[in-house]
Design an enzyme around this catalytic site. Structure first.
Site, PDB file in Angstrom:
ATOM      1  N   ALA A 115       0.907  -1.421   0.318  1.00 26.92           N
ATOM      2  CA  ALA A 115      -0.023  -0.017   0.056  1.00 26.92           C
ATOM      3  C   ALA A 115       0.953   1.290  -0.321  1.00 26.92           C
ATOM      4  O   ALA A 115       0.316   2.134  -0.420  1.00 26.92           O
ATOM      5  CB  ALA A 115      -0.956   0.580   0.968  1.00 26.92           C
ATOM      6  N   ALA A 116       2.534   0.609   0.180  1.00 29.43           N
ATOM      7  CA  ALA A 116       3.357   2.304   0.758  1.00 29.43           C
ATOM      8  C   ALA A 116       2.995   2.810  -0.520  1.00 29.43           C
ATOM      9  O   ALA A 116       3.517   3.985  -0.636  1.00 29.43           O
ATOM     10  CB  ALA A 116       4.366   2.060   1.493  1.00 29.43           C
ATOM     11  N   GLY A 166      -0.276   0.545  -5.368  1.00 27.75           N
ATOM     12  CA  GLY A 166      -1.074   0.306  -3.994  1.00 27.75           C
ATOM     13  C   GLY A 166      -1.668   1.625  -2.837  1.00 27.75           C
ATOM     14  O   GLY A 166      -2.113   1.565  -2.540  1.00 27.75           O
ATOM     15  N   ASP A 222       5.022  -7.823   5.505  1.00 33.63           N
ATOM     16  CA  ASP A 222       5.867  -8.960   4.255  1.00 33.63           C
ATOM     17  C   ASP A 222       5.069  -9.835   4.048  1.00 33.63           C
ATOM     18  O   ASP A 222       4.815 -10.982   5.358  1.00 33.63           O
ATOM     19  CB  ASP A 222       7.692  -9.078   4.731  1.00 33.63           C
ATOM     20  CG  ASP A 222       7.765  -9.459   3.534  1.00 33.63           C
ATOM     21  OD1 ASP A 222       9.675 -10.002   3.740  1.00 33.63           O
ATOM     22  OD2 ASP A 222       7.509 -10.558   2.678  1.00 33.63           O
ATOM     23  N   TYR A 244       8.218 -13.799 -13.928  1.00 33.26           N
ATOM     24  CA  TYR A 244       7.285 -12.988 -13.910  1.00 33.26           C
ATOM     25  C   TYR A 244       6.344 -13.175 -14.843  1.00 33.26           C
ATOM     26  O   TYR A 244       4.837 -13.225 -14.364  1.00 33.26           O
ATOM     27  CB  TYR A 244       7.777 -11.068 -14.133  1.00 33.26           C
ATOM     28  CG  TYR A 244       6.783  -9.983 -13.652  1.00 33.26           C
ATOM     29  CD1 TYR A 244       5.315  -9.169 -14.918  1.00 33.26           C
ATOM     30  CD2 TYR A 244       6.312  -9.405 -12.239  1.00 33.26           C
ATOM     31  CE1 TYR A 244       4.651  -8.651 -14.313  1.00 33.26           C
ATOM     32  CE2 TYR A 244       5.527  -8.429 -12.176  1.00 33.26           C
ATOM     33  CZ  TYR A 244       5.060  -7.860 -13.402  1.00 33.26           C
ATOM     34  OH  TYR A 244       3.633  -7.081 -12.859  1.00 33.26           O
ATOM     35  N   LYS A 263       2.101 -13.797 -12.623  1.00 32.60           N
ATOM     36  CA  LYS A 263       0.993 -13.361 -13.280  1.00 32.60           C
ATOM     37  C   LYS A 263      -0.217 -13.704 -13.847  1.00 32.60           C
ATOM     38  O   LYS A 263      -1.855 -13.910 -13.628  1.00 32.60           O
ATOM     39  CB  LYS A 263       1.437 -12.090 -14.210  1.00 32.60           C
ATOM     40  CG  LYS A 263       1.890 -11.162 -12.995  1.00 32.60           C
ATOM     41  CD  LYS A 263       1.656 -11.026 -11.830  1.00 32.60           C
ATOM     42  CE  LYS A 263       2.495  -9.839 -10.745  1.00 32.60           C
ATOM     43  NZ  LYS A 263       1.320  -9.649  -9.633  1.00 32.60           N
ATOM     44  N   VAL A 312       2.088   0.155 -16.055  1.00 33.61           N
ATOM     45  CA  VAL A 312       2.005   1.359 -15.022  1.00 33.61           C
ATOM     46  C   VAL A 312       3.508   2.286 -14.710  1.00 33.61           C
ATOM     47  O   VAL A 312       4.095   1.671 -14.482  1.00 33.61           O
ATOM     48  CB  VAL A 312       1.063   0.792 -14.242  1.00 33.61           C
ATOM     49  CG1 VAL A 312       0.922   2.580 -13.100  1.00 33.61           C
ATOM     50  CG2 VAL A 312       0.077  -0.080 -14.412  1.00 33.61           C
TER      51      VAL A 312
HETATM   52  N1  LIG Z   1       3.880  -0.637 -12.954  1.00 29.85           N
HETATM   53  C1  LIG Z   1       3.517  -2.191 -13.940  1.00 29.85           C
HETATM   54  O1  LIG Z   1       3.613  -1.556 -14.471  1.00 29.85           O
HETATM   55  C2  LIG Z   1       2.736  -2.892 -13.123  1.00 29.85           C
HETATM   56  C3  LIG Z   1       2.270  -3.349 -11.720  1.00 29.85           C
HETATM   57  N2  LIG Z   1       2.087  -4.780 -11.110  1.00 29.85           N
HETATM   58  C4  LIG Z   1       1.542  -5.474 -10.477  1.00 29.85           C
HETATM   59  O2  LIG Z   1       1.379  -4.266  -9.327  1.00 29.85           O
HETATM   60  C5  LIG Z   1       1.670  -4.297  -7.841  1.00 29.85           C
HETATM   61  C6  LIG Z   1       2.332  -2.988  -7.346  1.00 29.85           C
HETATM   62  O3  LIG Z   1       3.188  -2.754  -8.148  1.00 29.85           O
HETATM   63  P1  LIG Z   1       3.717  -1.388  -8.585  1.00 29.85           P
HETATM   64  O4  LIG Z   1       2.690  -0.576  -7.733  1.00 29.85           O
HETATM   65  O5  LIG Z   1       4.504  -0.735  -9.759  1.00 29.85           O
HETATM   66  O6  LIG Z   1       4.942  -1.808  -7.783  1.00 29.85           O
HETATM   67  P2  LIG Z   1       6.006  -0.414  -6.758  1.00 29.85           P
HETATM   68  O7  LIG Z   1       7.060  -1.371  -6.783  1.00 29.85           O
HETATM   69  O8  LIG Z   1       5.723   1.368  -7.259  1.00 29.85           O
HETATM   70  O9  LIG Z   1       4.952  -0.114  -5.119  1.00 29.85           O
HETATM   71  C7  LIG Z   1       5.119  -2.247  -4.714  1.00 29.85           C
HETATM   72  C8  LIG Z   1       4.596  -1.624  -3.250  1.00 29.85           C
HETATM   73  O10 LIG Z   1       4.786  -3.664  -2.774  1.00 29.85           O
HETATM   74  C9  LIG Z   1       5.699  -3.128  -1.823  1.00 29.85           C
HETATM   75  N3  LIG Z   1       6.313  -4.856  -1.844  1.00 29.85           N
HETATM   76  C10 LIG Z   1       6.925  -5.020  -1.943  1.00 29.85           C
HETATM   77  N4  LIG Z   1       7.327  -6.148  -1.756  1.00 29.85           N
HETATM   78  C11 LIG Z   1       6.266  -6.866  -0.653  1.00 29.85           C
HETATM   79  C12 LIG Z   1       6.390  -7.466   0.347  1.00 29.85           C
HETATM   80  N5  LIG Z   1       7.513  -8.457   0.209  1.00 29.85           N
HETATM   81  N6  LIG Z   1       5.388  -7.448   1.050  1.00 29.85           N
HETATM   82  C13 LIG Z   1       4.941  -6.489   1.639  1.00 29.85           C
HETATM   83  N7  LIG Z   1       4.742  -5.588   0.490  1.00 29.85           N
HETATM   84  C14 LIG Z   1       5.924  -5.363  -0.680  1.00 29.85           C
HETATM   85  C15 LIG Z   1       6.606  -2.381  -1.863  1.00 29.85           C
HETATM   86  O11 LIG Z   1       7.260  -1.927  -0.823  1.00 29.85           O
HETATM   87  C16 LIG Z   1       5.584  -1.201  -2.585  1.00 29.85           C
HETATM   88  O12 LIG Z   1       5.394  -0.526  -1.243  1.00 29.85           O
HETATM   89  C17 LIG Z   1       2.457  -5.536  -8.007  1.00 29.85           C
HETATM   90  O13 LIG Z   1       2.100  -6.925  -8.142  1.00 29.85           O
HETATM   91  C18 LIG Z   1       2.937  -5.353  -9.589  1.00 29.85           C
HETATM   92  O14 LIG Z   1       3.252  -6.643 -10.272  1.00 29.85           O
HETATM   93  C19 LIG Z   1       0.503  -4.890 -12.173  1.00 29.85           C
HETATM   94  C20 LIG Z   1       0.662  -4.389 -14.119  1.00 29.85           C
HETATM   95  C21 LIG Z   1       1.671  -3.415 -14.534  1.00 29.85           C
HETATM   96  C1  LIG Z   2       8.382  -6.043 -18.746  1.00 32.81           C
HETATM   97  C2  LIG Z   2       7.059  -6.135 -17.683  1.00 32.81           C
HETATM   98  C3  LIG Z   2       6.557  -4.571 -17.309  1.00 32.81           C
HETATM   99  C4  LIG Z   2       5.890  -4.370 -16.739  1.00 32.81           C
HETATM  100  C5  LIG Z   2       5.400  -4.769 -15.673  1.00 32.81           C
HETATM  101  C6  LIG Z   2       3.871  -5.202 -15.602  1.00 32.81           C
HETATM  102  O1  LIG Z   2       3.104  -5.857 -14.780  1.00 32.81           O
HETATM  103  C7  LIG Z   2       3.349  -5.601 -16.682  1.00 32.81           C
HETATM  104  O2  LIG Z   2       3.658  -6.672 -17.340  1.00 32.81           O
HETATM  105  C8  LIG Z   2       2.751  -5.107 -18.109  1.00 32.81           C
HETATM  106  C9  LIG Z   2       2.523  -5.985 -19.452  1.00 32.81           C
HETATM  107  C10 LIG Z   2       2.404  -5.549 -20.902  1.00 32.81           C
HETATM  108  C11 LIG Z   2       2.569  -6.072 -21.303  1.00 32.81           C
HETATM  109  C12 LIG Z   2       1.985  -5.415 -22.969  1.00 32.81           C
HETATM  110  C13 LIG Z   2       1.894  -6.625 -23.824  1.00 32.81           C
HETATM  111  C14 LIG Z   2       1.778  -7.296 -24.120  1.00 32.81           C
HETATM  112  C15 LIG Z   2       1.638  -8.736 -25.197  1.00 32.81           C
HETATM  113  C16 LIG Z   2       0.973  -9.873 -24.782  1.00 32.81           C
HETATM  114  O3  LIG Z   2       2.160 -10.770 -24.079  1.00 32.81           O
HETATM  115  C17 LIG Z   2       0.218  -9.580 -24.675  1.00 32.81           C
HETATM  116  C18 LIG Z   2      -0.490  -9.419 -23.484  1.00 32.81           C
HETATM  117  C19 LIG Z   2      -1.917 -10.167 -23.832  1.00 32.81           C
HETATM  118  C20 LIG Z   2      -2.746 -10.188 -24.001  1.00 32.81           C
HETATM  119  C21 LIG Z   2      -4.073  -9.669 -24.139  1.00 32.81           C
HETATM  120  C22 LIG Z   2      -5.432  -9.447 -24.638  1.00 32.81           C
HETATM  121  O4  LIG Z   2      -5.064  -8.637 -25.060  1.00 32.81           O
HETATM  122  O5  LIG Z   2      -5.985 -10.778 -24.634  1.00 32.81           O
END
Ligand SMILES: NC(=O)C1=CN([C@@H]2O[C@H](COP(=O)(O)OP(=O)(O)OC[C@H]3O[C@@H](n4cnc5c(N)ncnc54)[C@H](O)[C@@H]3O)[C@@H](O)[C@H]2O)C=CC1
Ligand SMILES: CC/C=C\C[C@H](O)C(=O)/C=C/C=C/C=C\C=C\[C@@H](O)C/C=C\CCC(=O)O
Length: 262
Positions: free
Chosen positions: A13-14, A18, A64, A151, A155, A186
């Site tokens: 959440a920090a 989150g 954690d 990763y 997911k 994001v």
């Molecule tokens: N940034 C992106 O492009 C995308 C992120 N996600 C997912 O969204 C979620 C949040 O990611 P972001 O906000 O981008 O990352 P971030 O790194 O900005 O924030 C993640 C937060 O989770 C906390 N965290 C990490 N490990 C932890 C643990 N073991 N226990 C408790 N807290 C923990 C960190 O301290 C941080 O506050 C993740 O599950 C990530 O895989 C999904 C799609 C896109």
């Molecule tokens: C390198 C990872 C970057 C950020 C982490 C985040 O969680 C993430 O994984 C972002 C992913 C973005 C993916 C963009 C394109 C992916 C393309 C192909 O793998 C198809 C994926 C989904 C298809 C879903 C659909 O349209 O049906």
């Protein structure tokens, strides 16, 4: 407001997504328990939120998701303080292909552990009041990202776990909806750190950046709005909501009918 009286727990959440989830839940009247392993960031956010919403609307706990003891204590403190749990945003996650076992431990094992321990308090069959669990998966939970295969695996696991738990909950009468949130790229610290966290696949960093340039990056607030949709829409259970800069869509998955062979 729609979430007045509701108690929400957000992991990770920090910062990043989150933090935005925490803010939109507070804006809609919920009381929010912030769980994060980053104590400094968590306390700093709590301090800011106290000024905006009052001290009684949030609680920060250092937690954690790799630790069953931490999570049990956090949920116990939540129930003792606020009386129950209605909403779980199972969001904590990392992206680091160099430490892929740890990434599995946090992104998949941690998400499952948090959901299972939350069930002990939310499950109507165990005296809970039901509710909704939203697991933060990713677009990488729906399709392969060649630069981060582990990763991608974590997911995909979160999406599969979510959909199976939704069916189990319905069949069992838990009174809990399970949904997966699947954002594309994001703009967060996780995203910014990608080039240094691809390990064996660092040579694919440029290709990933080109994909991100082509697809665009989402804001955390837009992702949080999609979370709110999954929390508020009681018809949503077992859904995977894909969130992209070109719009959002609920993913349709293949249906396997059970029939005897020829
Ligand atoms: N940034 C992106 O492009 C995308 C992120 N996600 C997912 O969204 C979620 C949040 O990611 P972001 O906000 O981008 O990352 P971030 O790194 O900005 O924030 C993640 C937060 O989770 C906390 N965290 C990490 N490990 C932890 C643990 N073991 N226990 C408790 N807290 C923990 C960190 O301290 C941080 O506050 C993740 O599950 C990530 O895989 C999904 C799609 C896109
Ligand atoms: C390198 C990872 C970057 C950020 C982490 C985040 O969680 C993430 O994984 C972002 C992913 C973005 C993916 C963009 C394109 C992916 C393309 C192909 O793998 C198809 C994926 C989904 C298809 C879903 C659909 O349209 O049906």
């Amino acid at each position: 407001m729609a979430l007045n009286g509701k108690i929400a727990v957000v992991t990770g959440a920090a910062l990043g997504i989150g933090k935005a989830m925490t803010e939109i839940l507070l804006q809609n009247g919920a009381t929010v328990v912030l769980l994060d392993v980053n104590e400094a960031a968590g306390k700093s956010l709590k301090e800011a939120l106290d000024k905006q919403y009052g001290r009684e609307k949030t609680l920060f706990l250092n937690c954690d998701v790799e630790s069953e003891e931490h999570i049990k204590a956090a949920f116990q403190k939540t129930v003792e303080t606020f009386g129950g749990i209605d909403i779980l945003c199972n969001n904590a996650g990392i992206l680091n292909e160099r430490t892929w076992e740890k990434m599995i431990s946090i992104n998949l094992v941690g998400a499952i552990r948090v959901a299972y321990l939350a069930l002990q308090h939310m499950n109507k069959l165990a005296g809970g009041r039901g509710g909704v669990i939203v697991n933060t998966a990713s677009m990488a939970g729906l399709g392969p990202l060649m630069s981060c295969p582990v990763y991608t695996a974590t997911k995909h696991g979160v999406v599969g776990f979510t959909r199976a738990m939704a069916a189990a909950s319905t069949a069992s009468g838990y009174g809990i909806r399970f949904n997966a949130l699947c954002p594309g790229f994001v703009q967060t610290d996780l995203f910014s750190a990608i080039p240094s966290n691809l390990g064996h696949y660092s040579h694919l960093a440029d290709a990933t950046q080109q994909m991100a340039d082509m697809m665009g990056t989402l804001t955390v607030s837009l992702v949080a709005e999609c979370l709110l949709e999954l929390v508020n829409d009681e018809t949503k259970n077992g859904e995977a909501l894909l969130v992209t800069t070109n719009g959002n869509k609920y993913i349709t998955f293949p249906v396997f009918t059970l029939s005897r062979g020829p």
